[in-house]
Design a protein around this motif. Structure first.
Motif, short mmCIF file in Angstrom:
data_model
loop_
_atom_site.label_atom_id
_atom_site.label_comp_id
_atom_site.label_asym_id
_atom_site.label_seq_id
_atom_site.Cartn_x
_atom_site.Cartn_y
_atom_site.Cartn_z
N UNK A 199 0.85 -1.19 0.00
CA UNK A 199 0.00 0.00 0.00
C UNK A 199 0.88 1.24 0.00
N UNK A 200 0.36 2.34 -0.46
CA UNK A 200 1.11 3.59 -0.58
C UNK A 200 1.59 4.05 0.78
N UNK A 201 2.92 4.21 0.92
CA UNK A 201 3.47 4.63 2.21
C UNK A 201 3.06 6.06 2.57
N UNK A 202 2.61 6.81 1.58
CA UNK A 202 2.18 8.18 1.86
C UNK A 202 0.85 8.25 2.60
N UNK A 203 0.27 7.09 2.90
CA UNK A 203 -0.87 7.05 3.81
C UNK A 203 -0.47 7.46 5.22
N UNK A 204 0.83 7.31 5.53
CA UNK A 204 1.33 7.69 6.85
C UNK A 204 1.52 9.20 6.94
N UNK A 205 1.24 9.75 8.12
CA UNK A 205 1.48 11.19 8.31
C UNK A 205 2.97 11.49 8.31
N UNK A 206 3.74 10.61 8.95
CA UNK A 206 5.19 10.78 9.00
C UNK A 206 5.87 9.50 8.49
N UNK A 207 6.98 9.66 7.80
CA UNK A 207 7.77 8.52 7.33
C UNK A 207 9.20 8.72 7.79
N UNK A 208 9.75 7.72 8.50
CA UNK A 208 11.12 7.83 9.01
C UNK A 208 11.91 6.59 8.60
#
Length: 247
Positions: free
Chosen positions: A227-236
């Protein structure tokens, strides 16, 4: 006190190896007053076994009630504790369920079916379980994870069998794991108030945060996401980067 819900496999550790900078970050967060609970779809280990593992890796004491897995959710599901039950899964799963319901039976007589993960299974067994579901048995699964991370790479998860069963029975199997309703109901019933969820999976951790209406943090140390990781508010990239987000 603000609470961080942290996934385990792929976020805190892989197999028996603690991921980089986790221990230092965990200790720092505790010092500045962040409450941390651990949420995992891994049901191959009991919460007690996970507690022992975490304490050995982090070298701190962990409260058992702060380790939440689908096994804990079992006690909240009436059909799983008060019916004739068939368990597809390991001996350890059966032993754990036995403390709530020892009315085990064959698949042909089961009122309820609980689907766990087995390293080996055959198609005939799956077809028999699917027919039982079609004939009225209520089915639950521990989770719908298609894969899970290990030290040797990703392996097939519980969700692979669940998908086959859903297709064969043309029915939806309720999940006890993240990000689904029964898992959330457990958190609410036990008064866990969460401010952030951190994990390596979009389909479980990030969607759980969305369902809880809290901030989501995706750490890129675990599984390959479909799934698209941009669903997360923050990505680290690593666990320690969480400090600049929540402090």
């Amino acid at each position: 006190m603000r609470t961080l819900a942290a996934d385990l496999d792929g976020t805190i550790y892989k197999g028996n190896i603690l991921l980089p900078k986790v221990k230092e970050t965990y200790l720092h967060l505790k010092i500045i007053g962040i409450n941390i609970i651990f949420i995992s779809n891994n049901s191959s280990q009991t919460p007690e076994e996970i507690k022992t593992k975490l304490e050995a890796l982090l070298q701190v004491e962990i409260a058992l009630e702060n380790i939440i897995t689908p096994l804990r959710v079992i006690q909240n599901v009436e059909e799983l504790i008060n019916s004739k039950i068939f368990i597809f899964g390991s001996k350890s799963l059966k032993k754990y369920v036995e403390q709530y319901n020892d009315n085990f039976t064959s698949i042909h007589e089961a009122e309820t079916v609980l689907i766990g993960r087995k390293d080996n299974f055959d198609s005939e067994e799956i077809e028999i379980i699917a027919r039982s579901i079609v004939n009225g048995a209520k089915a639950f699964c521990l989770n719908k994870d298609l894969t899970f991370p290990t030290e040797e790479g990703e392996k097939a998860g519980n969700g692979a069998v669940v998908k086959i069963l859903e297709d064969l029975s043309k029915s939806k199997i309720e999940s006890l794991g993240k990000p689904d309703k029964l898992f959330i109901d457990y958190l609410i019933k036990n008064k866990f108030s969460v401010d952030w969820v951190i994990g390596d999976r979009v389909d479980t951790d990030i969607l759980l945060a969305k369902n809880l209406k809290v901030d989501s943090i995706l750490v890129k140390t675990g599984v390959t996401n479909f799934m698209d990781i941009n669903n997360a508010k923050y990505i680290i990239n690593e666990f320690d980067e969480i400090i600049k987000i929540i402090t």
